[in-house]
Design an enzyme around this catalytic site. Structure first.
Site, PDB file in Angstrom:
ATOM      1  N   GLU A 107       0.057  -1.311   5.682  1.00 17.30           N
ATOM      2  CA  GLU A 107       1.120  -0.886   6.598  1.00 17.30           C
ATOM      3  C   GLU A 107       0.951   0.578   6.963  1.00 17.30           C
ATOM      4  O   GLU A 107       1.254   0.990   8.074  1.00 17.30           O
ATOM      5  CB  GLU A 107       2.493  -1.116   5.958  1.00 17.30           C
ATOM      6  CG  GLU A 107       3.677  -0.931   6.907  1.00 17.30           C
ATOM      7  CD  GLU A 107       4.191   0.504   7.013  1.00 17.30           C
ATOM      8  OE1 GLU A 107       4.928   0.781   7.971  1.00 17.30           O
ATOM      9  OE2 GLU A 107       3.857   1.353   6.157  1.00 17.30           O
ATOM     10  N   ASP A 137       0.847  -1.204   0.000  1.00 21.13           N
ATOM     11  CA  ASP A 137       0.000   0.000   0.000  1.00 21.13           C
ATOM     12  C   ASP A 137       0.878   1.247   0.000  1.00 21.13           C
ATOM     13  O   ASP A 137       2.065   1.194   0.320  1.00 21.13           O
ATOM     14  CB  ASP A 137      -0.945   0.009   1.212  1.00 21.13           C
ATOM     15  CG  ASP A 137      -0.211  -0.018   2.545  1.00 21.13           C
ATOM     16  OD1 ASP A 137       0.849  -0.677   2.631  1.00 21.13           O
ATOM     17  OD2 ASP A 137      -0.675   0.625   3.502  1.00 21.13           O
TER      18      ASP A 137
HETATM   19 ZN    ZN Z   1       6.730   2.285   4.089  1.00 27.31          ZN
END
Ligand code: ZN
Length: 389
Positions: free
Chosen positions: A143, A81
């Site tokens: 994340e 992401d």
């Molecule tokens: Zn990163």
């Protein structure tokens, strides 16, 4: 084995497959398209691939791909992401890789989709028949927001391996420590009333004043008792970042809310800190008659602490010529450490370019990073430590 797609084509495809993750549902895109892209390349190249969907998030998944077999193993991991982009502030198209002045521009070039292409390229030199321990590529979801991808891996106990490299932007220098992050809201409810008679209400704002004193006293204690000189700011920090209370000067303040950010050093547990925080606030307001409620503003990130004595720390230090450092940003590394995988954060980008308009990866970093990854494969998959056969 099939030849891997051209490296630049892989990076191009990764960047042009949007995968913004955001706590704002209007901006959140999911990472599934990037996971499918990687899984297709990897299975064509002879890797065993497994897509692990994230519960209750149909457009998000983790990928675990394995080359070779055996005990132990080495992980190359990256999140798929990106953060949202600042509309109008980019001079390049964030979703089209552009090459200029020795730089690759695009959202996710430094942080960190491009790393996954580099990992595939590095592995393409080897035949799995050479491996005594497997090479495992892990691509994660979310994340940048909830770490739900890394959390799901811990819940599943996967992957199993001895060592991991996470290719977050560290400018080709190994990192073995970062602080944790805990964000909490403290809400006080009193009773509003006319300002002319204090007996008509119970001021939440004046209660918060006492809480603020308690918190700055606690900070002093935390900073005297906990020091780690590997960090530029060698003590835990506690920032009082947001406060809101009341509405009018002629009313007693009925509600007051504070948001704080606590960054503990390795060795300080988030659950313990939260408990101490709640205890101290409750004790401060014991006889106040104020109602207190706490809320976690984000799922906390634990601190990262991979021992200096770990083989992967020593090996990456020898390879790069830098001693493993501590950084100021959080990563998925503590989750890999929780699974018993000694983890070093080491990647080709620079953190200064991450989360910025015109994010780029310096092309001069690409070949050195691939060389590092090849040396790691040689050391931990082909000639693993403690195995001389
Ligand atoms: Zn990163």
């Amino acid at each position: 084995m099939q030849k891997s797609p051209d490296l630049l084509d892989m990076i191009k495809a990764l960047i042009s497959t949007p995968s913004v993750s955001s706590v704002n549902p209007a901006l959140d895109q999911g990472n599934r398209a990037v996971i499918d892209l990687l899984a297709n390349w990897l299975s064509t190249l002879g890797w065993q691939t497994e897509i692990l969907p994230i519960e209750n998030q149909p457009n998000k998944a983790n990928l675990i791909a394995t080359l070779g077999s055996g005990p132990g193993g080495l992980v190359f991991s990256g999140h798929t992401d990106t953060v949202p982009w600042d509309e109008g502030r980019w001079n390049h198209d964030p979703f089209r890789l552009s090459r200029q002045d020795g730089r690759l521009y695009g959202l996710g070039t430094a942080d960190m989709k491009a790393f996954l292409g580099l990992a595939i390229e590095a592995a393409s030199d080897f035949s799995p028949a050479q491996f005594k321990e497997p090479l495992i590529l892990v691509a994660t979801a979310d994340e940048e927001t909830s770490m739900s991808g890394a959390r799901a891996l811990v819940a599943a106990g996967r992957p199993q391996a001895r060592y991991a490299i996470i290719g977050e932007p560290t400018g080709l220098q190994p990192v073995r420590m970062h602080k944790g992050i805990l964000m909490e809201s403290i809400h006080l409810r009193g009773r509003s009333g006319h300002s002319s008679d204090p007996g008509l209400g119970n001021s939440a704002l004046e209660g918060m004043q006492k809480v603020l004193n308690t918190l700055t006293d606690w900070r002093k204690e935390l900073q005297t008792g906990n020091i780690n000189n590997l960090f530029r700011i060698p003590v835990p920090t506690l920032n009082l970042g947001h406060i809101h209370g009341g509405d009018n000067p002629n009313r007693i303040c009925g509600d007051c809310e504070l948001h704080l950010d606590l960054r503990p050093l390795p060795g300080m547990e988030l659950t313990d800190l939260r408990e101490i925080l709640h205890d101290r606030v409750r004790k401060t307001l014991e006889d106040s008659g104020l109602e207190i409620s706490f809320k976690a503003l984000a799922t906390g990130t634990p601190a990262m602490d991979t021992p200096a004595s770990s083989e992967i720390v020593k090996f990456t230090e020898a390879l790069t010529g830098y001693s493993a450092a501590a950084v100021a940003f959080g990563t998925e590394a503590p989750y890999f450490n929780q699974m018993g995988i000694d983890t070093v954060v080491l990647g080709p980008g620079d953190i200064d370019q991450a989360h910025q308009p015109d994010e780029y990866l310096d092309e001069a970093r690409i070949q050195p990073m691939i060389k590092l990854l090849r040396e790691l494969i040689m050391r931990f998959c082909i000639n693993p430590p403690g195995r001389t056969d």
